[in-house]
Write a protein that holds these residues in place. Sequence first.
Motif, short mmCIF file in Angstrom:
data_model
loop_
_atom_site.label_atom_id
_atom_site.label_comp_id
_atom_site.label_asym_id
_atom_site.label_seq_id
_atom_site.Cartn_x
_atom_site.Cartn_y
_atom_site.Cartn_z
N LEU A 4 0.74 -1.18 0.10
CA LEU A 4 -0.12 -0.03 0.11
C LEU A 4 0.85 1.14 0.07
CD1 LEU A 4 -2.61 -1.00 2.66
CD2 LEU A 4 -2.66 -1.30 0.06
N HIS A 5 2.19 1.02 0.31
CA HIS A 5 3.01 2.37 0.56
C HIS A 5 4.30 1.93 -0.50
CE1 HIS A 5 0.41 4.33 3.40
NE2 HIS A 5 0.13 2.94 3.70
N PRO A 6 4.45 2.34 -1.48
CA PRO A 6 5.42 1.81 -2.31
C PRO A 6 6.61 2.59 -2.35
CG PRO A 6 3.86 2.53 -3.72
CD PRO A 6 3.24 2.54 -2.43
N THR A 7 6.58 3.71 -1.64
CA THR A 7 7.68 4.76 -1.24
C THR A 7 8.25 4.72 -0.06
OG1 THR A 7 6.33 6.62 -0.81
CG2 THR A 7 6.68 6.38 -3.16
N ALA A 8 7.64 3.80 0.88
CA ALA A 8 8.26 3.57 2.29
C ALA A 8 9.24 2.83 2.11
CB ALA A 8 7.31 2.98 3.13
N THR A 9 10.40 3.24 2.84
CA THR A 9 11.69 2.39 3.01
C THR A 9 11.47 1.09 3.99
OG1 THR A 9 13.07 4.49 3.01
CG2 THR A 9 14.24 2.64 3.84
N ILE A 10 12.14 0.01 3.40
CA ILE A 10 11.94 -1.10 4.14
C ILE A 10 13.57 -1.53 4.58
CG2 ILE A 10 11.63 -3.65 3.89
CD1 ILE A 10 10.16 -3.36 1.48
N ILE A 11 13.33 -1.36 6.06
CA ILE A 11 14.77 -1.95 6.75
C ILE A 11 14.56 -3.43 7.07
CG2 ILE A 11 16.27 -1.09 8.46
CD1 ILE A 11 15.08 1.68 8.39
N ALA A 12 15.45 -4.16 6.44
CA ALA A 12 15.06 -5.74 6.74
C ALA A 12 16.54 -6.30 7.30
CB ALA A 12 14.42 -6.20 5.80
N ASN A 13 16.15 -7.32 7.87
CA ASN A 13 17.34 -8.42 8.19
C ASN A 13 17.86 -8.90 7.00
OD1 ASN A 13 18.84 -10.28 9.36
ND2 ASN A 13 17.71 -10.87 10.99
N GLY A 14 18.82 -8.76 6.60
CA GLY A 14 19.55 -9.26 5.39
C GLY A 14 19.84 -10.84 5.50
N ASP A 15 20.16 -11.31 6.76
CA ASP A 15 20.42 -12.44 7.12
C ASP A 15 19.30 -13.49 6.92
OD1 ASP A 15 22.90 -11.46 7.31
OD2 ASP A 15 22.88 -11.82 9.51
N ALA A 16 18.05 -12.89 6.61
CA ALA A 16 16.92 -13.87 6.76
C ALA A 16 16.71 -14.05 5.39
CB ALA A 16 15.62 -13.36 7.44
N PRO A 17 16.59 -15.31 4.81
CA PRO A 17 16.39 -15.54 3.48
C PRO A 17 15.13 -14.92 2.94
CG PRO A 17 17.61 -17.38 4.12
CD PRO A 17 16.99 -16.51 5.41
N ILE A 18 14.22 -14.95 3.72
CA ILE A 18 13.03 -14.86 3.22
C ILE A 18 12.90 -13.35 2.78
CG2 ILE A 18 11.78 -14.14 5.31
CD1 ILE A 18 9.24 -15.74 4.35
N PHE A 19 13.45 -12.23 3.45
CA PHE A 19 13.18 -11.03 3.12
C PHE A 19 13.68 -10.38 1.80
CE2 PHE A 19 12.95 -10.25 7.99
CZ PHE A 19 11.66 -10.60 7.97
N SER A 20 14.73 -11.08 1.31
CA SER A 20 15.06 -10.65 -0.12
C SER A 20 14.58 -11.45 -1.35
CB SER A 20 16.59 -10.65 -0.08
OG SER A 20 17.20 -11.80 0.18
N SER A 21 13.51 -12.18 -0.93
CA SER A 21 12.89 -13.29 -2.05
C SER A 21 11.81 -12.69 -2.73
CB SER A 21 12.55 -14.49 -1.21
OG SER A 21 11.58 -14.26 -0.54
N ARG A 22 11.41 -11.39 -2.45
CA ARG A 22 10.21 -10.71 -3.20
C ARG A 22 10.68 -9.59 -3.81
NH1 ARG A 22 9.45 -15.30 -2.02
NH2 ARG A 22 7.26 -16.20 -1.19
N GLU A 23 10.08 -9.20 -5.10
CA GLU A 23 10.41 -7.81 -5.59
C GLU A 23 9.51 -6.90 -5.30
OE1 GLU A 23 12.93 -6.88 -7.48
OE2 GLU A 23 13.89 -8.86 -7.68
N LEU A 24 9.88 -5.61 -4.82
CA LEU A 24 9.02 -4.73 -4.37
C LEU A 24 9.75 -3.46 -4.84
CD1 LEU A 24 7.98 -5.49 -1.02
CD2 LEU A 24 6.80 -5.58 -2.92
N PRO A 25 8.98 -2.47 -5.20
CA PRO A 25 9.44 -1.18 -5.60
C PRO A 25 10.01 -0.24 -4.74
CG PRO A 25 7.10 -0.76 -5.67
CD PRO A 25 7.45 -2.07 -5.40
N ASN A 26 9.82 -0.55 -3.24
CA ASN A 26 10.25 0.27 -2.42
C ASN A 26 11.81 0.38 -2.13
OD1 ASN A 26 7.79 -1.31 -1.72
ND2 ASN A 26 7.68 0.20 -0.07
N PRO A 27 12.48 1.60 -1.75
CA PRO A 27 13.71 1.43 -1.37
C PRO A 27 14.05 0.48 -0.17
CG PRO A 27 12.84 3.34 -0.65
CD PRO A 27 11.73 2.76 -1.31
N TRP A 28 15.27 -0.32 -0.46
CA TRP A 28 15.34 -1.18 0.50
C TRP A 28 16.86 -0.73 1.39
CZ3 TRP A 28 13.01 -6.15 1.98
CH2 TRP A 28 11.84 -6.60 1.13
N ARG A 29 17.00 -1.39 2.55
CA ARG A 29 18.32 -1.16 3.47
C ARG A 29 18.14 -2.56 4.10
NH1 ARG A 29 17.60 2.34 0.71
NH2 ARG A 29 17.82 4.60 0.97
N TYR A 30 19.35 -3.47 4.01
CA TYR A 30 19.37 -4.43 4.46
C TYR A 30 20.60 -4.62 5.90
CZ TYR A 30 16.99 -6.87 0.85
OH TYR A 30 15.73 -7.25 0.10
#
Length: 451
Positions: free
Chosen positions: A161-187
């Motif tokens: 619902l919020h494609p411009t919100a920044t996602i700050i995610a645990n990069g050590d968890a495989p699941i979090f980098s498994s889906r494509e989203l337009p949001n800016p990501w910080r691992y």
Amino acid sequence: MAHSITFKSRVAIIAGRFSYWFLHTFMKGGSSLPGKIARRIDPDVLQALGRDYDVVIVTGTNGKTLTTNLITKVLNQKYQEVLTNPTGSNMMQGIITAFLAKGKHGKRRLAVLEVDEANVLPVSQYLTPKAYVMTNIFRDQMDRYGEFYTTYEKILAGIRLHPTATIIANGDAPIFSSRELPNPWRYYGFALSENQNDDQVAPPNTDGVLCPVCEHILHYHGMTYSNLGSFFCPHCGFKRPALAHAVTSVSDLTPTSSAFAIDGRDLTLGIGGMYNVYNALAAYSVGAEFGVSADAVAKAFAYDEKVFGRQEEINVDGKTVTLILVKNPVGLNEVLAMIQRQPDHFGLGVLLNANYADGTDTSWIWDGNFEQLVESGRATTYLVGGERYKDIAFRMTVAGVDNLIEKPDLGDVINQVKQMPEDHVYLLATYTAVLQLRKKLADGGYIKQGF
């Protein structure tokens, strides 16, 4: 753009704030009922309450409460006031209550909210998230969430619902980098001195060890715990993403403190456990995103304030009692590993409930490494209690515990703790058992009433 407040919303807010005042003035607390009352009058009241706020949503299986607390402390180094829900009441009514607790204002403010995974979508429909923080996803409360891929989809439904919100995610968890989203990501993740030539796999009973792209078994250059680490798939090439911020060393871990470095900066935290270093790393990453300096983050981490039910230390007639929330196998095993670092012998109590907020399925206790604890000999007295004490008593007996003390009533648990020979007792409890025990402790004058 801020929406105008409707008459129904005004009535709901007035009723909610009055109930909050009444409960906290005369009933010594109330973290969800005011929100429930306000929402009953106006189901959309959260939109009115949150219209002047930029929001950071913190979600995931383990670590939400402490991560939210640390992020709030970090952002308080730069922002005068940050709204939050500190008690861990993370469903819709608890989040509404957090806003009701604040008075009127007319300028843009910041809120850091712990949000239950299944509530990310409804909360995101009403608020304006600037960032989503994702800690981890493990098997948890199967009756509510299903498998953890289902849990992740619940979270993603809100983020979309919020494609411009920044996602700050645990990069050590495989699941979090498994889906494509337009949001800016910080691992963020651990970048210790792992050898890129190392090739290891997780233990066979670990959840989430299949590649989320091709379903082959993931391999690792280095692991921290469970399925977290520097992963790669030798079949399809899926691997851990580049990290924006990383733990670069861990120098000391005790049951009550952690010393580590993030991006080469030495930091300390007055709470133990490798899993809590991840929580600190998440808070550091959020601080960096909002322009908080590393020195300011270190100052925020220096506050020695235990969070409700998270390694909360309580003096019970001269005995140190540490209360720790447990709710799933991964969290339980990390806690068991942490307390075995205690230099002296200790007493251990496990308090098991199976209400809706705990998860009604207690089978997760069988994946706990109780046998390892028993073999270590660190715990010298064992106690079980709570509404499902028979379940945990059977589990402890199978693990090899002799002379197990059973006290279903939590008032009796407190009295039994006083009689234990050890100076330090760890009480591991599910969510509603934590609430019930804290009320008993408050009634006995050992902690303050309310939350």
